[in-house]
Design an enzyme around this catalytic site. Structure first.
Site, PDB file in Angstrom:
ATOM      1  N   MET A  10    -166.801 -23.809  75.343  1.00 29.38           N
ATOM      2  CA  MET A  10    -167.494 -22.915  76.283  1.00 29.38           C
ATOM      3  C   MET A  10    -166.540 -22.441  77.397  1.00 29.38           C
ATOM      4  SD  MET A  10    -170.948 -25.238  76.592  1.00 29.38           S
ATOM      5  CE  MET A  10    -170.028 -26.719  77.018  1.00 29.38           C
ATOM      6  N   GLN A  52    -177.575 -18.516  78.270  1.00 29.52           N
ATOM      7  CA  GLN A  52    -177.279 -18.304  79.681  1.00 29.52           C
ATOM      8  C   GLN A  52    -177.809 -16.949  80.142  1.00 29.52           C
ATOM      9  OE1 GLN A  52    -173.001 -18.733  79.613  1.00 29.52           O
ATOM     10  NE2 GLN A  52    -173.072 -20.903  80.148  1.00 29.52           N
ATOM     11  N   THR A  83    -166.458 -26.990  81.192  1.00 33.13           N
ATOM     12  CA  THR A  83    -166.849 -25.717  81.786  1.00 33.13           C
ATOM     13  C   THR A  83    -167.572 -26.023  83.088  1.00 33.13           C
ATOM     14  OG1 THR A  83    -168.191 -23.723  81.518  1.00 33.13           O
ATOM     15  CG2 THR A  83    -168.987 -25.691  80.445  1.00 33.13           C
ATOM     16  N   ASN A  84    -167.488 -25.122  84.058  1.00 31.57           N
ATOM     17  CA  ASN A  84    -168.180 -25.334  85.330  1.00 31.57           C
ATOM     18  C   ASN A  84    -169.679 -25.072  85.231  1.00 31.57           C
ATOM     19  OD1 ASN A  84    -166.182 -25.656  87.901  1.00 31.57           O
ATOM     20  ND2 ASN A  84    -165.186 -24.453  86.316  1.00 31.57           N
ATOM     21  N   THR A  85    -170.047 -23.955  84.627  1.00 29.15           N
ATOM     22  CA  THR A  85    -171.437 -23.506  84.659  1.00 29.15           C
ATOM     23  C   THR A  85    -172.412 -24.526  84.088  1.00 29.15           C
ATOM     24  OG1 THR A  85    -170.789 -21.177  84.535  1.00 29.15           O
ATOM     25  CG2 THR A  85    -173.026 -21.714  83.865  1.00 29.15           C
ATOM     26  N   CYS A 196    -164.327 -21.314  87.499  1.00 31.96           N
ATOM     27  CA  CYS A 196    -164.584 -21.101  86.079  1.00 31.96           C
ATOM     28  C   CYS A 196    -163.328 -21.570  85.356  1.00 31.96           C
ATOM     29  CB  CYS A 196    -164.881 -19.635  85.784  1.00 31.96           C
ATOM     30  SG  CYS A 196    -165.072 -19.292  84.023  1.00 31.96           S
ATOM     31  N   THR A 197    -163.498 -22.301  84.278  1.00 34.68           N
ATOM     32  CA  THR A 197    -162.347 -22.972  83.669  1.00 34.68           C
ATOM     33  C   THR A 197    -161.345 -22.025  83.031  1.00 34.68           C
ATOM     34  OG1 THR A 197    -163.763 -23.407  81.735  1.00 34.68           O
ATOM     35  CG2 THR A 197    -163.491 -25.188  83.321  1.00 34.68           C
ATOM     36  N   GLU A 198    -161.692 -20.736  82.901  1.00 35.93           N
ATOM     37  CA  GLU A 198    -160.737 -19.764  82.351  1.00 35.93           C
ATOM     38  C   GLU A 198    -159.917 -19.038  83.423  1.00 35.93           C
ATOM     39  OE1 GLU A 198    -163.864 -20.359  79.312  1.00 35.93           O
ATOM     40  OE2 GLU A 198    -163.993 -19.694  81.397  1.00 35.93           O
TER      41      GLU A 198
END
Length: 229
Positions: A10, A52, A83-85, A196-198
């Site tokens: 994700m 989401q 992932t953060n979300t 956000c991890t990206e």
């Protein structure tokens, strides 16, 4: 060494970064040919992204719990959501799996607090920027957040899902992010959280005049601390 159960996919882009970072950090700590003991459950991200967008967090929570239980059955000693979300549902996951969960916002706050940074700009998905679950976790550690305006949140969110999650790093998008970051600094942000991890694929410390806190790296470090404790 404890076994870490990674809930990933994700997106796959950031999960790849997690895998690399965690193994590099273990090797740095232990030397020789050491690497991390990892289990990975990797989602089909399209399924998660659709939930989401639809606001169907209950179904998403059930899928996350199922992933956690699968990792527990396989032998995981703790869970790492890559992932953060999806930290939105950490309480339910911990309760149903009865496993410790290494929280990305806690890992970030632990690093920010000694820097005496009281107010940070938060760049993340629209869900993370607009809902309270992440900001409240920081606030309980004495860290206030400033988020971009609605138009800027749309820019940030769309670049994440339309570019970074596909492995696309665009210089125009980087310029847009930096402009938004500078706006946040002008509003009083003493640091910037890449929530956000990206985003770490696009923004580096050298791009920003205040401290940058890359949640992917900080989360990986906290995971390794747990594994080797």
């Amino acid at each position: 060494m404890k076994i870490l159960g990674l809930i990933g996919g994700m997106s796959p882009e950031s999960t790849t970064i997690y895998y690399r970072l965690i193994n590099e950090l273990v090797k740095k700590r232990l030397g020789s040919l050491h690497s991390a003991k990892l289990l990975l459950w990797s989602f089909d991200f399209n399924e998660i992204a659709e939930l989401q967008s639809a606001g169907n967090w209950d179904h998403a929570t059930n899928l996350m719990i199922d992933a956690g239980l699968r990792l527990k059955k396989a032998g995981a000693d703790a869970l790492v959501i890559c992932t953060n979300t999806m930290h939105k549902m950490v309480d339910a996951i911990e309760q149903e799996t009865d496993l410790p969960l290494i929280h990305i916002a806690d890992a970030t706050a632990v690093v920010i607090k000694p820097r005496q940074v009281k107010e940070v700009g938060l760049l993340a998905t629209r869900f993370t920027m607009e809902q309270d679950f992440y900001k409240n976790c920081l606030l309980k550690n004495g860290i206030k957040t400033i988020t971009p305006n609605d138009m800027e949140r749309t820019i940030i969110h769309d670049i994440i899902y339309n570019e970074l999650c596909h492995g696309i790093v665009n210089e125009k998008s980087k310029t847009q992010y930096i402009e938004i970051i500078n706006e946040l600094i002008g509003q009083g942000a003493e640091g910037i959280i890449l929530g956000c991890t990206e985003i770490g694929m696009l923004i580096k410390q050298e791009d920003v005049s205040v401290p940058v806190f890359d949640t992917t790296l900080l989360h990986a470090q906290a995971a390794v601390d747990f594994a080797l404790s």
